[in-house]
Design a protein around this motif. Sequence first.
Motif, PDB file in Angstrom:
ATOM      1  N   CYS A 132       0.706  -1.096  -0.186  1.00  0.00           N
ATOM      2  CA  CYS A 132       0.100  -0.053  -0.102  1.00  0.00           C
ATOM      3  C   CYS A 132       0.880   1.078   0.065  1.00  0.00           C
ATOM      4  O   CYS A 132       2.185   1.220   0.463  1.00  0.00           O
ATOM      5  N   THR A 133       0.525   2.207  -0.571  1.00  0.00           N
ATOM      6  CA  THR A 133       1.272   3.493  -0.843  1.00  0.00           C
ATOM      7  C   THR A 133       0.308   4.617   0.077  1.00  0.00           C
ATOM      8  O   THR A 133      -0.736   4.835  -0.080  1.00  0.00           O
ATOM      9  N   GLY A 134       1.229   5.486   0.713  1.00  0.00           N
ATOM     10  CA  GLY A 134       0.616   6.415   1.681  1.00  0.00           C
ATOM     11  C   GLY A 134       1.525   7.608   1.535  1.00  0.00           C
ATOM     12  O   GLY A 134       2.698   7.418   0.896  1.00  0.00           O
ATOM     13  N   ILE A 135       0.951   8.745   1.911  1.00  0.00           N
ATOM     14  CA  ILE A 135       1.589   9.960   1.935  1.00  0.00           C
ATOM     15  C   ILE A 135       2.887  10.093   2.875  1.00  0.00           C
ATOM     16  O   ILE A 135       4.032  10.821   2.620  1.00  0.00           O
ATOM     17  N   ASP A 136       2.802   9.344   3.730  1.00  0.00           N
ATOM     18  CA  ASP A 136       4.096   8.838   4.650  1.00  0.00           C
ATOM     19  C   ASP A 136       3.981   7.625   5.199  1.00  0.00           C
ATOM     20  O   ASP A 136       3.024   6.887   4.931  1.00  0.00           O
ATOM     21  N   GLY A 137       5.098   7.380   5.778  1.00  0.00           N
ATOM     22  CA  GLY A 137       5.314   5.930   6.140  1.00  0.00           C
ATOM     23  C   GLY A 137       4.066   5.473   7.107  1.00  0.00           C
ATOM     24  O   GLY A 137       3.832   4.328   7.053  1.00  0.00           O
ATOM     25  N   MET A 138       3.632   6.201   7.991  1.00  0.00           N
ATOM     26  CA  MET A 138       2.444   5.937   9.176  1.00  0.00           C
ATOM     27  C   MET A 138       1.257   5.553   7.954  1.00  0.00           C
ATOM     28  O   MET A 138       0.545   4.555   8.609  1.00  0.00           O
ATOM     29  N   GLN A 139       0.885   6.286   7.309  1.00  0.00           N
ATOM     30  CA  GLN A 139      -0.378   6.010   6.339  1.00  0.00           C
ATOM     31  C   GLN A 139      -0.004   4.633   5.694  1.00  0.00           C
ATOM     32  O   GLN A 139      -0.996   3.856   5.653  1.00  0.00           O
ATOM     33  N   ALA A 140       1.011   4.524   5.199  1.00  0.00           N
ATOM     34  CA  ALA A 140       1.350   3.316   4.435  1.00  0.00           C
ATOM     35  C   ALA A 140       1.223   2.079   5.190  1.00  0.00           C
ATOM     36  O   ALA A 140       0.595   1.196   4.743  1.00  0.00           O
ATOM     37  N   LEU A 141       1.815   2.334   6.275  1.00  0.00           N
ATOM     38  CA  LEU A 141       1.526   1.352   7.415  1.00  0.00           C
ATOM     39  C   LEU A 141       0.082   0.810   7.751  1.00  0.00           C
ATOM     40  O   LEU A 141      -0.108  -0.093   7.560  1.00  0.00           O
ATOM     41  N   LEU A 142      -0.586   1.975   8.097  1.00  0.00           N
ATOM     42  CA  LEU A 142      -2.022   1.634   8.615  1.00  0.00           C
ATOM     43  C   LEU A 142      -2.864   1.103   7.390  1.00  0.00           C
ATOM     44  O   LEU A 142      -3.538   0.273   7.410  1.00  0.00           O
ATOM     45  N   LEU A 143      -2.509   1.748   6.102  1.00  0.00           N
ATOM     46  CA  LEU A 143      -3.334   1.107   4.969  1.00  0.00           C
ATOM     47  C   LEU A 143      -2.786  -0.320   4.597  1.00  0.00           C
ATOM     48  O   LEU A 143      -3.744  -1.216   4.434  1.00  0.00           O
ATOM     49  N   ALA A 144      -1.793  -0.741   5.021  1.00  0.00           N
ATOM     50  CA  ALA A 144      -1.138  -2.008   4.752  1.00  0.00           C
ATOM     51  C   ALA A 144      -1.948  -2.891   5.486  1.00  0.00           C
ATOM     52  O   ALA A 144      -2.356  -4.063   5.372  1.00  0.00           O
ATOM     53  N   ILE A 145      -1.897  -2.515   6.926  1.00  0.00           N
ATOM     54  CA  ILE A 145      -2.736  -3.371   8.062  1.00  0.00           C
ATOM     55  C   ILE A 145      -4.049  -3.634   7.642  1.00  0.00           C
ATOM     56  O   ILE A 145      -4.694  -4.822   7.809  1.00  0.00           O
ATOM     57  N   GLY A 146      -4.545  -2.482   7.348  1.00  0.00           N
ATOM     58  CA  GLY A 146      -6.126  -2.811   6.983  1.00  0.00           C
ATOM     59  C   GLY A 146      -6.367  -3.673   5.521  1.00  0.00           C
ATOM     60  O   GLY A 146      -7.159  -4.475   5.608  1.00  0.00           O
ATOM     61  N   ALA A 147      -5.353  -3.379   4.806  1.00  0.00           N
ATOM     62  CA  ALA A 147      -5.498  -4.187   3.460  1.00  0.00           C
ATOM     63  C   ALA A 147      -5.370  -5.684   3.792  1.00  0.00           C
ATOM     64  O   ALA A 147      -5.822  -6.584   3.116  1.00  0.00           O
ATOM     65  N   ALA A 148      -4.414  -5.862   4.715  1.00  0.00           N
ATOM     66  CA  ALA A 148      -4.097  -7.256   5.042  1.00  0.00           C
ATOM     67  C   ALA A 148      -5.224  -7.822   5.544  1.00  0.00           C
ATOM     68  O   ALA A 148      -5.565  -9.086   5.235  1.00  0.00           O
ATOM     69  N   ALA A 149      -5.871  -7.232   6.415  1.00  0.00           N
ATOM     70  CA  ALA A 149      -7.149  -7.558   7.066  1.00  0.00           C
ATOM     71  C   ALA A 149      -8.153  -7.960   6.116  1.00  0.00           C
ATOM     72  O   ALA A 149      -9.001  -9.229   6.300  1.00  0.00           O
ATOM     73  N   GLY A 150      -8.425  -7.548   5.162  1.00  0.00           N
ATOM     74  CA  GLY A 150      -9.389  -7.938   4.106  1.00  0.00           C
ATOM     75  C   GLY A 150      -8.846  -9.081   3.296  1.00  0.00           C
ATOM     76  O   GLY A 150      -9.611  -9.837   2.907  1.00  0.00           O
ATOM     77  N   ASP A 151      -7.560  -8.981   3.136  1.00  0.00           N
ATOM     78  CA  ASP A 151      -6.941 -10.221   2.306  1.00  0.00           C
ATOM     79  C   ASP A 151      -6.983 -11.425   3.148  1.00  0.00           C
ATOM     80  O   ASP A 151      -7.164 -12.363   2.411  1.00  0.00           O
ATOM     81  N   ILE A 152      -6.975 -11.507   4.616  1.00  0.00           N
ATOM     82  CA  ILE A 152      -6.810 -12.618   5.307  1.00  0.00           C
ATOM     83  C   ILE A 152      -8.389 -13.147   5.232  1.00  0.00           C
ATOM     84  O   ILE A 152      -8.619 -14.117   5.251  1.00  0.00           O
ATOM     85  N   ARG A 153      -9.505 -12.183   5.119  1.00  0.00           N
ATOM     86  CA  ARG A 153     -10.728 -12.403   5.548  1.00  0.00           C
ATOM     87  C   ARG A 153     -11.378 -13.079   3.954  1.00  0.00           C
ATOM     88  O   ARG A 153     -12.429 -13.780   3.885  1.00  0.00           O
ATOM     89  N   LEU A 198      -6.879  -6.361  14.333  1.00  0.00           N
ATOM     90  CA  LEU A 198      -6.103  -5.510  13.149  1.00  0.00           C
ATOM     91  C   LEU A 198      -6.579  -4.149  13.106  1.00  0.00           C
ATOM     92  O   LEU A 198      -6.069  -3.608  12.297  1.00  0.00           O
ATOM     93  N   SER A 199      -7.461  -3.820  13.922  1.00  0.00           N
ATOM     94  CA  SER A 199      -7.912  -2.253  13.987  1.00  0.00           C
ATOM     95  C   SER A 199      -7.869  -1.779  15.291  1.00  0.00           C
ATOM     96  O   SER A 199      -8.096  -2.602  16.416  1.00  0.00           O
ATOM     97  N   ILE A 200      -7.954  -0.467  15.627  1.00  0.00           N
ATOM     98  CA  ILE A 200      -8.014   0.085  16.723  1.00  0.00           C
ATOM     99  C   ILE A 200      -9.182   1.056  16.793  1.00  0.00           C
ATOM    100  O   ILE A 200      -9.174   1.748  15.916  1.00  0.00           O
ATOM    101  N   GLN A 201     -10.009   1.068  17.872  1.00  0.00           N
ATOM    102  CA  GLN A 201     -10.959   2.118  17.971  1.00  0.00           C
ATOM    103  C   GLN A 201     -10.082   3.525  18.283  1.00  0.00           C
ATOM    104  O   GLN A 201      -9.235   3.543  19.081  1.00  0.00           O
ATOM    105  N   HIS A 202     -10.814   4.733  17.914  1.00  0.00           N
ATOM    106  CA  HIS A 202     -10.210   5.820  18.457  1.00  0.00           C
ATOM    107  C   HIS A 202     -10.391   6.173  19.944  1.00  0.00           C
ATOM    108  O   HIS A 202     -11.349   5.744  20.302  1.00  0.00           O
ATOM    109  N   PHE A 203      -9.476   6.955  20.705  1.00  0.00           N
ATOM    110  CA  PHE A 203      -9.368   7.210  21.902  1.00  0.00           C
ATOM    111  C   PHE A 203      -9.823   8.674  22.060  1.00  0.00           C
ATOM    112  O   PHE A 203      -8.943   9.337  22.287  1.00  0.00           O
TER     113      PHE A 203
END
Length: 112
Positions: free
Chosen positions: A62-83, A106-111
């Motif tokens: 997954c590609t993002g505007i910075d490393g954090m966004q790319a990481l979060l998008l990858a985790i979300g996409a992986a969850a979909g690929d697993i299911r 693989l997801s966190i509710q906002h605090f």
Amino acid sequence: MRFDDDVIVTRMFERDDGDVLLLIHKPRPDPKPESDIDPARTPWKCFYTIRFPDGEIKHRSCTGIDGMQALLLAIGAAAGDIRRTRDGTGAARSIIRWLGETDLGLSIQHFD
């Protein structure tokens, strides 16, 4: 390109026919013109690998505007690929569990 040395986190899931392994790789800059989201910033890419017990291996990014966004998008996409399968049908895979639950953690509710 080798990805063995840049795994930053892993998680093992259970499926009736064996374990499913998720590997998240270290985000990295991706200075390719076709990946530019904002020409003023270098986009980042985060790869992930999923190994299923039947031998199927998914290696995506997954590609993002910075490393954090790319990481979060990858985790979300992986969850979909697993299911779900990506064979054009979007069919659900066999039930996959983590710590005995169907919530894969693989997801966190906002605090707020």
